[in-house]
Design a protein around this motif. Sequence first.
Motif, PDB file in Angstrom:
ATOM      1  N   ARG A  94      -0.027 -11.665  -2.816  1.00 12.25           N
ATOM      2  CA  ARG A  94      -0.068 -10.465  -3.649  1.00 12.25           C
ATOM      3  C   ARG A  94      -0.724  -9.296  -2.933  1.00 12.25           C
ATOM      4  NH1 ARG A  94      -2.349 -12.209  -9.248  1.00 12.25           N
ATOM      5  NH2 ARG A  94      -4.215 -11.677  -8.123  1.00 12.25           N
ATOM      6  N   ARG A  95      -0.332  -8.088  -3.345  1.00  9.58           N
ATOM      7  CA  ARG A  95      -0.863  -6.856  -2.772  1.00  9.58           C
ATOM      8  C   ARG A  95      -1.524  -6.023  -3.859  1.00  9.58           C
ATOM      9  NH1 ARG A  95      -0.948  -8.568   1.933  1.00  9.58           N
ATOM     10  NH2 ARG A  95       0.919  -8.546   3.172  1.00  9.58           N
ATOM     11  N   ARG A  96      -2.690  -5.490  -3.557  1.00  3.77           N
ATOM     12  CA  ARG A  96      -3.379  -4.585  -4.469  1.00  3.77           C
ATOM     13  C   ARG A  96      -2.859  -3.177  -4.229  1.00  3.77           C
ATOM     14  NH1 ARG A  96      -6.736  -8.604  -2.859  1.00  3.77           N
ATOM     15  NH2 ARG A  96      -8.402  -9.292  -4.239  1.00  3.77           N
ATOM     16  N   LEU A  97      -2.569  -2.460  -5.314  1.00  4.73           N
ATOM     17  CA  LEU A  97      -2.073  -1.089  -5.202  1.00  4.73           C
ATOM     18  C   LEU A  97      -2.987  -0.141  -5.963  1.00  4.73           C
ATOM     19  CD1 LEU A  97       1.770  -1.574  -5.709  1.00  4.73           C
ATOM     20  CD2 LEU A  97       0.519  -1.287  -3.575  1.00  4.73           C
ATOM     21  N   TYR A  98      -3.206   1.025  -5.385  1.00  2.86           N
ATOM     22  CA  TYR A  98      -4.048   2.055  -5.981  1.00  2.86           C
ATOM     23  C   TYR A  98      -3.266   3.362  -5.998  1.00  2.86           C
ATOM     24  CZ  TYR A  98      -7.556  -1.398  -4.710  1.00  2.86           C
ATOM     25  OH  TYR A  98      -8.255  -2.568  -4.568  1.00  2.86           O
ATOM     26  N   THR A  99      -3.577   4.230  -6.957  1.00  3.17           N
ATOM     27  CA  THR A  99      -2.933   5.536  -7.012  1.00  3.17           C
ATOM     28  C   THR A  99      -3.746   6.524  -6.178  1.00  3.17           C
ATOM     29  OG1 THR A  99      -4.168   6.233  -8.972  1.00  3.17           O
ATOM     30  CG2 THR A  99      -2.067   5.092  -9.335  1.00  3.17           C
ATOM     31  N   ARG A 100      -3.124   7.642  -5.879  1.00  2.00           N
ATOM     32  CA  ARG A 100      -3.811   8.702  -5.139  1.00  2.00           C
ATOM     33  C   ARG A 100      -5.040   9.180  -5.912  1.00  2.00           C
ATOM     34  NH1 ARG A 100      -2.430  12.169  -1.099  1.00  2.00           N
ATOM     35  NH2 ARG A 100      -0.330  11.329  -1.060  1.00  2.00           N
ATOM     36  N   ARG A 101      -4.894   9.306  -7.219  1.00  2.00           N
ATOM     37  CA  ARG A 101      -6.006   9.768  -8.061  1.00  2.00           C
ATOM     38  C   ARG A 101      -7.183   8.791  -7.989  1.00  2.00           C
ATOM     39  NH1 ARG A 101      -5.595  10.656 -14.556  1.00  2.00           N
ATOM     40  NH2 ARG A 101      -7.723  11.336 -14.862  1.00  2.00           N
ATOM     41  N   GLN A 102      -6.899   7.494  -7.983  1.00  2.87           N
ATOM     42  CA  GLN A 102      -7.970   6.504  -7.907  1.00  2.87           C
ATOM     43  C   GLN A 102      -8.693   6.575  -6.565  1.00  2.87           C
ATOM     44  OE1 GLN A 102      -5.714   2.938  -8.787  1.00  2.87           O
ATOM     45  NE2 GLN A 102      -6.502   2.866 -10.897  1.00  2.87           N
ATOM     46  N   ILE A 103      -7.950   6.659  -5.470  1.00  2.11           N
ATOM     47  CA  ILE A 103      -8.590   6.682  -4.157  1.00  2.11           C
ATOM     48  C   ILE A 103      -9.397   7.957  -3.969  1.00  2.11           C
ATOM     49  CG2 ILE A 103      -8.173   6.766  -1.667  1.00  2.11           C
ATOM     50  CD1 ILE A 103      -5.923   4.798  -2.060  1.00  2.11           C
ATOM     51  N   GLU A 104      -8.845   9.097  -4.354  1.00  2.80           N
ATOM     52  CA  GLU A 104      -9.597  10.349  -4.225  1.00  2.80           C
ATOM     53  C   GLU A 104     -10.840  10.334  -5.108  1.00  2.80           C
ATOM     54  OE1 GLU A 104      -6.601  13.288  -5.067  1.00  2.80           O
ATOM     55  OE2 GLU A 104      -5.875  13.274  -2.993  1.00  2.80           O
ATOM     56  N   GLY A 105     -10.734   9.731  -6.292  1.00  3.13           N
ATOM     57  CA  GLY A 105     -11.898   9.608  -7.170  1.00  3.13           C
ATOM     58  C   GLY A 105     -12.969   8.704  -6.584  1.00  3.13           C
ATOM     59  N   VAL A 106     -12.565   7.588  -5.987  1.00  2.00           N
ATOM     60  CA  VAL A 106     -13.524   6.658  -5.369  1.00  2.00           C
ATOM     61  C   VAL A 106     -14.235   7.333  -4.202  1.00  2.00           C
ATOM     62  CG1 VAL A 106     -13.710   4.523  -4.037  1.00  2.00           C
ATOM     63  CG2 VAL A 106     -12.391   4.557  -6.134  1.00  2.00           C
ATOM     64  N   VAL A 107     -13.499   8.101  -3.390  1.00  3.51           N
ATOM     65  CA  VAL A 107     -14.113   8.801  -2.257  1.00  3.51           C
ATOM     66  C   VAL A 107     -15.123   9.832  -2.756  1.00  3.51           C
ATOM     67  CG1 VAL A 107     -13.654  10.391  -0.346  1.00  3.51           C
ATOM     68  CG2 VAL A 107     -12.206   8.391  -0.674  1.00  3.51           C
ATOM     69  N   LEU A 108     -14.774  10.560  -3.811  1.00  2.00           N
ATOM     70  CA  LEU A 108     -15.690  11.546  -4.376  1.00  2.00           C
ATOM     71  C   LEU A 108     -16.953  10.877  -4.927  1.00  2.00           C
ATOM     72  CD1 LEU A 108     -16.205  14.506  -5.192  1.00  2.00           C
ATOM     73  CD2 LEU A 108     -15.091  13.991  -7.357  1.00  2.00           C
TER      74      LEU A 108
END
Length: 151
Positions: A94-108
């Motif tokens: 299985r592969r974990r998928l994230y949205t752009r909004r989630q990744i940008e939010g995590v970085v912030l």
Amino acid sequence: MNGIVPPRQPLDVYPGTSRPIGAAHPTQGYPGGDARWDEDPVYKKISGFHREFFAISHLANALGRAPKTIYKWEANGLFPGATWIYNSDSRNGRRRLYTRRQIEGVVLIAFEEGVLSQTQRFISQTNFPERCRELFIQTRAALPEPIQDWS
């Protein structure tokens, strides 16, 4: 006798390593991670439209960490599980998928909590896990925008 006994390390070095005491880990303090983390997204068809997702390697690059670190954070309850998971064709499962909004939010959040700063901080001593969990709860139902002109 030079090859029999290993050379002594100075006292200002962690035992078993060559990293000086108080120095940040080489991957820590990576300001914002790789700016090109979003170069090769994964496209999945959901509700009749292709949508943009990112793998755990993209998230790790954005944070300046290794994917194994994200797996470890997830296993220790310091990072929420992925919202979207799909079965891949590879033998790795299985592969974990994230949205752009989630990744940008995590970085912030990581930047605001000092996880990406030069100072050495334990992630468990910050609000990073709770804030990421809240972000993933808020974005769980929001699908990425569909890509209209898919060719």
